[in-house]
Scaffold this motif. Structure first.
Motif, PDB file in Angstrom:
ATOM      1  N   UNK A 172     -34.614  26.314 -41.778  1.00 17.49           N
ATOM      2  CA  UNK A 172     -35.478  27.384 -41.277  1.00 17.49           C
ATOM      3  C   UNK A 172     -35.138  28.711 -41.943  1.00 17.49           C
ATOM      4  N   UNK A 173     -33.870  28.985 -42.138  1.00 12.81           N
ATOM      5  CA  UNK A 173     -33.480  30.246 -42.758  1.00 12.81           C
ATOM      6  C   UNK A 173     -33.800  30.278 -44.242  1.00 12.81           C
ATOM      7  N   UNK A 174     -33.780  29.127 -44.900  1.00 10.77           N
ATOM      8  CA  UNK A 174     -34.254  29.079 -46.275  1.00 10.77           C
ATOM      9  C   UNK A 174     -35.729  29.461 -46.333  1.00 10.77           C
ATOM     10  N   UNK A 175     -36.495  29.007 -45.358  1.00 11.56           N
ATOM     11  CA  UNK A 175     -37.909  29.374 -45.298  1.00 11.56           C
ATOM     12  C   UNK A 175     -38.065  30.879 -45.067  1.00 11.56           C
ATOM     13  N   UNK A 176     -37.222  31.437 -44.196  1.00 14.25           N
ATOM     14  CA  UNK A 176     -37.269  32.880 -43.943  1.00 14.25           C
ATOM     15  C   UNK A 176     -36.917  33.662 -45.200  1.00 14.25           C
ATOM     16  N   UNK A 177     -35.912  33.185 -45.918  1.00 14.10           N
ATOM     17  CA  UNK A 177     -35.512  33.869 -47.152  1.00 14.10           C
ATOM     18  C   UNK A 177     -36.619  33.778 -48.200  1.00 14.10           C
ATOM     19  N   UNK A 178     -37.236  32.615 -48.318  1.00 14.02           N
ATOM     20  CA  UNK A 178     -38.319  32.450 -49.280  1.00 14.02           C
ATOM     21  C   UNK A 178     -39.510  33.333 -48.913  1.00 14.02           C
ATOM     22  N   UNK A 179     -39.794  33.442 -47.622  1.00  4.96           N
ATOM     23  CA  UNK A 179     -40.899  34.293 -47.181  1.00  4.96           C
ATOM     24  C   UNK A 179     -40.614  35.758 -47.509  1.00  4.96           C
ATOM     25  N   UNK A 180     -39.375  36.180 -47.275  1.00  6.43           N
ATOM     26  CA  UNK A 180     -39.003  37.571 -47.551  1.00  6.43           C
ATOM     27  C   UNK A 180     -39.066  37.853 -49.046  1.00  6.43           C
ATOM     28  N   UNK A 181     -38.557  36.925 -49.862  1.00 10.97           N
ATOM     29  CA  UNK A 181     -38.636  37.104 -51.315  1.00 10.97           C
ATOM     30  C   UNK A 181     -40.081  37.110 -51.800  1.00 10.97           C
ATOM     31  N   UNK A 182     -40.923  36.340 -51.117  1.00  6.77           N
ATOM     32  CA  UNK A 182     -42.330  36.324 -51.483  1.00  6.77           C
ATOM     33  C   UNK A 182     -43.004  37.670 -51.258  1.00  6.77           C
ATOM     34  N   UNK A 183     -42.600  38.365 -50.210  1.00 12.21           N
ATOM     35  CA  UNK A 183     -43.183  39.671 -49.933  1.00 12.21           C
ATOM     36  C   UNK A 183     -42.765  40.701 -50.988  1.00 12.21           C
ATOM     37  N   UNK A 184     -41.587  40.495 -51.595  1.00  9.98           N
ATOM     38  CA  UNK A 184     -41.093  41.398 -52.633  1.00  9.98           C
ATOM     39  C   UNK A 184     -41.202  40.752 -54.015  1.00  9.98           C
ATOM     40  N   UNK A 185     -42.131  39.819 -54.175  1.00 12.78           N
ATOM     41  CA  UNK A 185     -42.223  39.069 -55.427  1.00 12.78           C
ATOM     42  C   UNK A 185     -42.470  39.984 -56.629  1.00 12.78           C
ATOM     43  N   UNK A 186     -43.353  40.953 -56.472  1.00 13.74           N
ATOM     44  CA  UNK A 186     -43.668  41.849 -57.595  1.00 13.74           C
ATOM     45  C   UNK A 186     -42.433  42.631 -58.028  1.00 13.74           C
ATOM     46  N   UNK A 187     -41.668  43.126 -57.053  1.00  8.66           N
ATOM     47  CA  UNK A 187     -40.464  43.896 -57.377  1.00  8.66           C
ATOM     48  C   UNK A 187     -39.394  43.010 -58.010  1.00  8.66           C
ATOM     49  N   UNK A 188     -39.232  41.797 -57.478  1.00 10.60           N
ATOM     50  CA  UNK A 188     -38.226  40.892 -58.025  1.00 10.60           C
ATOM     51  C   UNK A 188     -38.605  40.413 -59.425  1.00 10.60           C
ATOM     52  N   UNK A 189     -39.890  40.200 -59.653  1.00  8.68           N
ATOM     53  CA  UNK A 189     -40.333  39.760 -60.981  1.00  8.68           C
ATOM     54  C   UNK A 189     -40.137  40.850 -62.036  1.00  8.68           C
ATOM     55  N   UNK A 190     -40.127  42.107 -61.599  1.00 13.18           N
ATOM     56  CA  UNK A 190     -39.977  43.203 -62.552  1.00 13.18           C
ATOM     57  C   UNK A 190     -38.538  43.366 -63.024  1.00 13.18           C
ATOM     58  N   UNK A 191     -37.617  42.716 -62.329  1.00  9.36           N
ATOM     59  CA  UNK A 191     -36.198  42.816 -62.702  1.00  9.36           C
ATOM     60  C   UNK A 191     -35.902  41.787 -63.779  1.00  9.36           C
ATOM     61  N   UNK A 192     -35.470  42.246 -64.903  1.00 11.69           N
ATOM     62  CA  UNK A 192     -35.095  41.336 -65.988  1.00 11.69           C
ATOM     63  C   UNK A 192     -34.019  42.000 -66.822  1.00 11.69           C
ATOM     64  N   UNK A 193     -32.891  41.320 -66.958  1.00  7.56           N
ATOM     65  CA  UNK A 193     -31.809  41.880 -67.757  1.00  7.56           C
ATOM     66  C   UNK A 193     -32.158  41.912 -69.244  1.00  7.56           C
ATOM     67  N   UNK A 194     -33.218  41.196 -69.628  1.00 11.56           N
ATOM     68  CA  UNK A 194     -33.565  41.145 -71.040  1.00 11.56           C
ATOM     69  C   UNK A 194     -33.899  42.522 -71.596  1.00 11.56           C
ATOM     70  N   UNK A 195     -34.474  43.381 -70.778  1.00 17.41           N
ATOM     71  CA  UNK A 195     -34.847  44.699 -71.280  1.00 17.41           C
ATOM     72  C   UNK A 195     -33.649  45.649 -71.310  1.00 17.41           C
ATOM     73  N   UNK A 196     -32.545  45.244 -70.718  1.00 13.34           N
ATOM     74  CA  UNK A 196     -31.355  46.087 -70.712  1.00 13.34           C
ATOM     75  C   UNK A 196     -30.219  45.534 -71.562  1.00 13.34           C
ATOM     76  N   UNK A 197     -30.236  44.244 -71.853  1.00 12.50           N
ATOM     77  CA  UNK A 197     -29.165  43.651 -72.649  1.00 12.50           C
ATOM     78  C   UNK A 197     -29.725  43.054 -73.937  1.00 12.50           C
ATOM     79  N   UNK A 198     -29.029  43.227 -75.048  1.00 18.32           N
ATOM     80  CA  UNK A 198     -29.439  42.566 -76.292  1.00 18.32           C
ATOM     81  C   UNK A 198     -29.362  41.058 -76.152  1.00 18.32           C
ATOM     82  N   UNK A 199     -30.102  40.365 -76.986  1.00 19.06           N
ATOM     83  CA  UNK A 199     -30.150  38.906 -76.903  1.00 19.06           C
ATOM     84  C   UNK A 199     -28.774  38.277 -77.080  1.00 19.06           C
ATOM     85  N   UNK A 200     -27.971  38.846 -77.965  1.00 18.80           N
ATOM     86  CA  UNK A 200     -26.631  38.288 -78.199  1.00 18.80           C
ATOM     87  C   UNK A 200     -25.767  38.358 -76.949  1.00 18.80           C
TER      88      UNK A 200
END
Length: 341
Positions: free
Chosen positions: A147-175
């Protein structure tokens, strides 16, 4: 983290409302058994139940205080990380050795800030890894864990746009991204890389020794802050405190309808039925206190009671990017409903 001043009835019901069903069922079952059989053994005298309830209330209150200490300590540590991050960005930007032929190395300074932002999001990701004793059990083998996994997934779903915008690729070189793949503790490795870059700035006479010591001091502070967060994450609330608190509440709930009947039978046959709503409310209060403390033990589960690490990391990101004069600044994390992630 829930940010509203008061919880709505819907939020209260979603957290503890389902407990009312089995509490009502248990109170009703014992009351019906007494009403139709008249067994006096089902009616407890008035003294034992208040004694049990008082002892349980003290124990649960102690547990809740200790649980809140873990939550508040975590928030204070993230506040210290915020301060250290601002200091790091300001000093990296403005510290110069004063040597006549020293290069500015603006790109290197910029990359230090970028790497630190990647570090923050990596640290958050590591802290959210589920542990066996947490409510988001990694095995998902029990009902509450699922049940709590479902709650966590629901909460992450509400912040999906914000979480998708986070990517270390734009801050770290490929190497650097490739070098992280084989690391057990990626956040620690990023701090180690920062220390090496700062040392190279000193070797190149871009900064002087005093400035190097201060910058390395910021990296050392971040190591310390991370270690304290990992201590809270990796050290469960003492399981005996948690288990016995739950057990004592169960014992109190078990005896509660018998004590209620013993008290309300003095009001006549009709008064016996009052033991059902009164006992349900009293039981719900104890269960709610137990659940509040239980869900406050672990501040890095990705649930509603968590430290809002995403919002904190985004706030630090905005501050540091503005300090170094970046133009592409992300928006702050806004609360969704009553929750800030």
């Amino acid at each position: 983290m829930i940010i509203t001043k008061t919880l709505s009835l819907k939020a209260i019901y979603e957290f503890t409302g389902h407990q009312l069903f089995w509490l009502t069922g248990w109170m009703t079952l014992v009351t019906l058994l007494y009403y139709f059989t008249g067994w006096k053994i089902l009616a407890f005298p008035s003294l034992p139940l208040p004694l049990i309830g008082t002892a349980v209330a003290f124990y649960v209150g102690f547990k809740n205080n200790q649980s809140y200490d873990r939550l508040w300590e975590s928030r204070k540590i993230w506040g210290e990380i915020t301060n250290t991050s601002r200091i790091l960005a300001s000093t990296v930007k403005n510290y110069h050795s004063g040597e006549p032929n020293a290069k500015n190395r603006k790109a290197v300074r910029r990359q230090i800030v970028f790497r630190h932002i990647a570090y923050l999001y990596q640290l958050r990701e590591q802290l959210l890894e589920p542990a066996e004793w947490e409510h988001v059990s990694p095995t998902r083998s029990w009902l509450v864990g699922h049940k709590n996994w479902e709650r966590r997934a629901y909460l992450n779903g509400r912040f999906k746009a914000e979480l998708d915008s986070i990517s270390m690729e734009k801050y770290l070189p490929e190497q650097e991204l490739l070098s992280l793949e084989c690391r057990t503790n990626k956040a620690t490795h990023l701090l180690d890389t920062q220390a090496g870059v700062i040392q190279r700035l000193f070797d190149g006479k871009v900064i002087n020794m005093i400035q190097q010591i201060e910058l390395q001091g910021s990296i050392s502070s971040l190591h310390s802050h991370q270690g304290r967060l990992e201590r809270i994450k990796q050290s469960p609330f003492p399981r005996k405190y948690a288990t016995y608190s739950f057990l004592f509440v169960c014992i109190f709930i078990f005896f509660l309808p018998f004590g209620m009947i013993g008290e309300f039978r003095n009001w006549g046959q009709a008064g016996i039925w009052l033991s059902i709503p009164v006992g349900t409310i009293i039981g719900w209060i104890f269960v709610a206190m137990e659940m509040i403390g239980d869900y406050s033990e672990n501040p890095f589960e990705g649930l509603h009671n968590d430290i809002p690490m995403l919002a904190i990391c985004r706030g630090i990101e905005i501050d540091m990017l503005e300090m170094i004069g970046e133009k592409n600044i992300p928006s702050p994390i806004e609360a969704k409903g009553q929750t800030l992630l």
